[in-house]
Scaffold this active site. Structure first.
Site, short mmCIF file in Angstrom:
data_model
loop_
_atom_site.label_atom_id
_atom_site.label_comp_id
_atom_site.label_asym_id
_atom_site.label_seq_id
_atom_site.Cartn_x
_atom_site.Cartn_y
_atom_site.Cartn_z
N ALA A 133 1.06 -18.25 -32.37
CA ALA A 133 1.12 -16.90 -31.82
C ALA A 133 0.89 -15.93 -32.97
O ALA A 133 1.15 -16.25 -34.13
CB ALA A 133 2.49 -16.67 -31.18
N GLY A 176 2.11 -22.03 -31.44
CA GLY A 176 1.40 -21.89 -30.16
C GLY A 176 0.10 -22.68 -30.12
O GLY A 176 -0.36 -23.05 -29.04
N GLU A 220 1.13 -26.13 -29.32
CA GLU A 220 1.53 -26.09 -27.91
C GLU A 220 0.31 -26.05 -26.98
O GLU A 220 0.33 -26.60 -25.88
CB GLU A 220 2.45 -24.89 -27.66
N GLU A 256 7.93 -22.82 -36.35
CA GLU A 256 8.67 -21.61 -35.95
C GLU A 256 9.98 -21.42 -36.71
O GLU A 256 10.40 -20.30 -36.97
CB GLU A 256 8.94 -21.63 -34.43
#
Ligand code: HXC
Length: 260
Positions: free
Chosen positions: A66, A111, A114, A134
């Site tokens: 992200a 992300g 993911e 993260e």
């Protein structure tokens, strides 16, 4: 449709969606997620699209996560919205009735990792790195990483990745089950498209059914999952493709799929 942060190319029944923010290592901000949503929806609606490949622009990153700069400005309510958006988009990708293939050309972090977890098949270049970093930011995965990662590689490996935040190289990722093959960078896209083409040449209703059974079954007790399989198997006998597929085998000719 024109996109600002994506390149979409459709050839031979295969849509290739390239996240295109190379200066930010293809990090996912709200706009990019919204564009991914539109691209996945479009691919799902287009009967000419039989498979989808996702990759990243440039030779450094698949998707480095992200967008941290954008995330750093969020309060709790906005963060909830942002996570919900990512979940919606990746859920949409996961539920597509066609095969989805990640071609991981570089960093697949947070992300980005993911995003690979929401794809059916994952292939990596020798340069790829996977990770859920993260915790280095004081965060946890928020686009399904704690859950899809655990289902893909098991709880202990998921914990090692998520709790250490350390990256793994492509051979290690393969050994963990995060990707299927590791290939030289220049061969990656064709390798991924080749697998996509193979699946796209099979009976489309059977492919969609098999994908659904494997995904839905994974969240059910075995008895219920097996019942789902019996239902899915029998259901195919009401359509044209199963009849055609078996007839074509007996007549020693290629099947002509109708998609019903
Ligand atoms: C925004 C990013 C970015 C990211 C890299 N960049 N990753 N910008 N968001 N996730 C930017 C850098 O700021 C830099 O911009 C440029 O891309 C090049 O990156 P460098 O760090 O200079 O490159 P390098 O030294 O080679 O290191 C590569 C890297 C590192 C190891 C991938 O960039 C990195 O650790 N990135 C962050 C990875 C990460 O933590 N991802 C998880 C995010 S959290 P400038 O302007 O300086 O050139 C997440 C949560 C998802 O994904 C769930 C949310 C709900």
């Amino acid at each position: 449709m024109g996109f600002e942060n994506l390149l979409v190319d459709i050839a031979d029944g295969i849509a290739t969606v390239t996240v295109n923010r190379p200066k930010q290592l293809n990090a996912l901000d709200q706009k990019t997620l919204e564009e991914l949503s539109a691209a996945f929806e479009q691919a799902g609606r287009d009967k000419g699209v039989r498979a989808l490949v996702v990759t990243g622009a440039g030779d450094k990153a698949f998707v480095a996560g992200a967008d941290i700069a954008a995330m750093s400005r969020l309060g709790p309510a906005e963060a909830r919205e942002f996570a919900a958006l990512g979940h919606r988009v990746f859920g949409l990708l996961e539920a597509l009735p066609i095969v989805t293939v990640a071609a991981v050309n570089g960093f697949a972090l947070g992300g980005g990792c993911e995003l690979t977890l929401a794809c059916d098949l994952v292939y990596a270049s020798e340069r790829a790195r996977f990770g859920q970093p993260e915790v280095n930011l004081g965060l946890v995965p928020g686009f399904g990483g704690t859950q899809r990662l655990t289902r893909r590689v098991g709880p202990m490996r998921a914990k090692e990745l998520v709790l250490t935040g350390d990256m793994v190289d492509a051979p290690t990722a393969k050994a963990m089950g995060l990707c299927l093959d590791v290939v030289p960078p220049e061969k990656l896209l064709e390798h991924a498209r080749g697998k996509a083409r193979t699946v796209a040449s099979r009976g489309p209703v059977a492919v969609a059914t098999a994908k659904r059974l494997i995904q839905q079954g994974a969240d059910l007790p075995l008895g219920e999952a097996n019942a789902l399989e019996r239902q899915g198997f029998a259901g195919l006998f009401g359509g044209e493709d199963a009849k055609e597929g078996m007839r074509a085998f007996l007549e020693k000719r290629p099947a002509q799929w109708k998609g019903t």
